[in-house]
Design a protein around this motif. Sequence first.
Motif, short mmCIF file in Angstrom:
data_model
loop_
_atom_site.label_atom_id
_atom_site.label_comp_id
_atom_site.label_asym_id
_atom_site.label_seq_id
_atom_site.Cartn_x
_atom_site.Cartn_y
_atom_site.Cartn_z
N TYR A 86 0.61 -1.11 -0.39
CA TYR A 86 0.21 0.23 -0.30
C TYR A 86 0.77 0.96 0.13
O TYR A 86 0.54 2.24 -0.87
CB TYR A 86 -0.91 0.49 0.82
CG TYR A 86 -1.69 1.02 1.39
CD1 TYR A 86 -2.96 1.36 1.09
CD2 TYR A 86 -1.29 2.82 2.01
CE1 TYR A 86 -3.67 2.01 0.62
CE2 TYR A 86 -2.13 3.42 2.42
CZ TYR A 86 -3.25 3.43 2.09
OH TYR A 86 -3.86 4.64 1.12
N THR A 111 2.03 6.51 0.04
CA THR A 111 1.85 7.57 1.23
C THR A 111 2.92 7.26 2.35
O THR A 111 3.33 6.45 2.87
CB THR A 111 0.64 6.60 2.44
OG1 THR A 111 -0.54 6.88 1.43
CG2 THR A 111 0.14 7.32 3.75
N TYR A 159 0.58 7.08 7.43
CA TYR A 159 -0.01 5.54 7.24
C TYR A 159 -0.41 5.29 8.93
O TYR A 159 -1.46 4.07 8.92
CB TYR A 159 0.49 4.02 6.72
CG TYR A 159 -0.57 3.02 5.98
CD1 TYR A 159 -1.10 3.28 5.43
CD2 TYR A 159 0.36 1.43 6.55
CE1 TYR A 159 -1.44 1.10 5.40
CE2 TYR A 159 -0.41 0.95 6.89
CZ TYR A 159 -1.33 0.72 6.00
OH TYR A 159 -1.80 -1.00 5.05
N MET A 213 -3.43 7.00 10.02
CA MET A 213 -4.60 5.83 9.53
C MET A 213 -5.76 4.47 9.84
O MET A 213 -6.70 4.51 10.05
CB MET A 213 -4.71 5.36 8.01
CG MET A 213 -4.23 6.92 6.88
SD MET A 213 -3.65 6.66 6.00
CE MET A 213 -4.83 5.11 4.97
N ARG A 234 -9.42 -2.36 5.04
CA ARG A 234 -10.09 -1.75 4.84
C ARG A 234 -9.55 -0.26 4.14
O ARG A 234 -9.81 0.28 2.90
CB ARG A 234 -10.65 -1.05 6.44
CG ARG A 234 -11.45 -2.06 6.30
CD ARG A 234 -11.90 -1.12 7.94
NE ARG A 234 -12.98 -2.44 9.25
CZ ARG A 234 -12.32 -2.40 10.30
NH1 ARG A 234 -10.28 -2.60 10.21
NH2 ARG A 234 -12.51 -3.57 10.62
N HIS A 235 -7.90 -0.14 4.34
CA HIS A 235 -7.58 1.52 3.44
C HIS A 235 -7.15 1.42 2.45
O HIS A 235 -7.21 1.32 1.02
CB HIS A 235 -6.25 1.77 4.11
CG HIS A 235 -7.14 2.27 5.62
ND1 HIS A 235 -7.66 3.32 6.01
CD2 HIS A 235 -6.59 2.07 6.67
CE1 HIS A 235 -7.69 3.59 6.96
NE2 HIS A 235 -7.21 2.94 7.69
N THR A 236 -6.80 -0.58 1.90
CA THR A 236 -5.88 -1.38 0.83
C THR A 236 -7.56 -1.35 -0.07
O THR A 236 -7.18 -0.66 -1.14
CB THR A 236 -5.37 -2.59 1.25
OG1 THR A 236 -4.30 -2.35 1.53
CG2 THR A 236 -4.82 -2.68 -0.33
#
Length: 593
Positions: free
Chosen positions: A174, A180, A185, A188, A211-213
């Motif tokens: 990611y 990022t 990260y 996050m 979730r972020h990926t």
Amino acid sequence: MRAVHGLGGIGKSTLALHYAHAYRHEYTLVWWINASSTEQIVTGLAGLAMRLCPQWAAMAGVQERAAWAILWLQWHPGWLLIFDNVEDPADLRHYLGTLPDGHHLATSRIATGWHKIAPTMALGLLDPDAAVHLLCTLAFGPEHTPTPKQRSDAAALAADLGHLPLALEQAGAYLYETGTSLADYRQMLGQVMDTAAGGIDPERTIARIWRHTLAAVERRNPRAVTLLNAMAWLAPDDIPRSLLAPLCPDPLALGEALGALHAYNMISFSADRQSVSVHRLVQTVLRHQPASSDGYPPGRQEAEHLIQHATPDEDTDTSQWERLLPHVIAVAESTPPHCPASTATADVYHAAAQYLHRQGRDAHTIPLRTAALAQCEQVLGDTHPDTLASRNNLAGAYESAGDLERAIPLYETTLTQREQVLGDTHPDTLASRNNLAGAYESAGDLERAIPLYETTLTQCEQVLGDTHPDTLASRNNLAGAYESAGDLERAIPLYETTLTQCEQVLGDTHPDTLASRNNLAGAYESAGDLERAIPLYETTLTQCEQVLGDTHPHTLTTRNNLARAHRAAQAVQQRSTATSSPAVDPQQSSTTD
């Protein structure tokens, strides 16, 4: 034999793969087997036969291919078999005893049950320095030298992720794809550590990451998220591109979507890029997403549509079925609670189970039969004829697996319901009564089995006729029960009548005729009439090999019966020889000059 165990996502399979690559020149052959179930192990061995002898294997059944592979391994020592993701260590006992002349390596999330099978090595989490190095390499590239600040941020993020290799790999992917920073990260993800009583909780750790990926993947390629959610419900390995095609019919678009998932380390490609794999831990997390308003969790309905679309015809080549089968079983076993049912999905489960049934692998159909019954009960009701048939089939699968404690109550329930719904002499009711009698006989309860067989035979003769296939089967089963009770005077004439009628009605080499011939030979053997038993066994074996194949269960049973009869005949001959040898006069005869 060695076994490596540890948390999901900790790198067990990666370690085994690294070992295989590092030492591949020291082995005559290295073969990877998905060992999550006995069915998958058989399929993996069958795949070895396909690789080693494709011309022959393409025409053989799965069991026959697996038996050939075992025989090849027995004659060619010095190989390495890797059993990946073992769910039950006991599944390997047979293969360890049968295949002693090579090396076995197993990976498993299970830490117990190995003490009688193999020494184990627990694979722990990465140490902090190794975790920081891996994360920096993935996030910045191997040529980049991280600054002290980057190393510090990487150490903090690695600690938050519990030094779990899979989590570090996905976080690094990611960071590399989005640019990022490590600090952003980490912010996050939040500052809450994912620890449980036993240490890190891999599922919660991966859940925080994906979730972020997924949000990043969706921004890049929305179709990719649809594909990944559907793949979460399939088997984790060897997901063919062709199976996914209905969700993305354009091959170029499908390739772009899969490429986006691969870039974020959500999937891996096979060597020929014709199939993909998803880590089991990622699947577990994806399956726990909340259901939508229609009751389906993300991807579930799409996965069911995929297997419906891919279901082969009954006479399709076995290779198509074998490639689809793990995915159908995975969908069946992962059915979420309160998920809407579908008769179309139940039909797929039934078709897959019938494919296994035709190959003599009934014991492996239990998850499919269970799921099919649940779908039928939900959609059609408890006493619909299709539901009753599904319940009967599940009972038969349990009986084949030797689980009579579950089979008998299911048979009893099915019989009662068929009598109420279909009537006392409906053909399905007669079949159900016959099946229950057979289960009683298997349990050793002949006092209940024989009267039920007798009633069933009488009704079959009245309703179906004297030579209907079901009547013949009922007559054969009654003869078997008489034989089990030691009443050969009633058993043998009944077997002889059944065989004559089977030959006339079904043909000389029909599977039921072969079974009847084998049973009559067994009765002759029990009566001590080996002169009639052995030729009958020999004829049956030759026909079984020609019709069913060399490793079909019926062929193996017949071959074993013939060997036993020959051994008995040899013992009789030895006793006869010893008894009939001329006596030697103990007195010396006198001589004369």
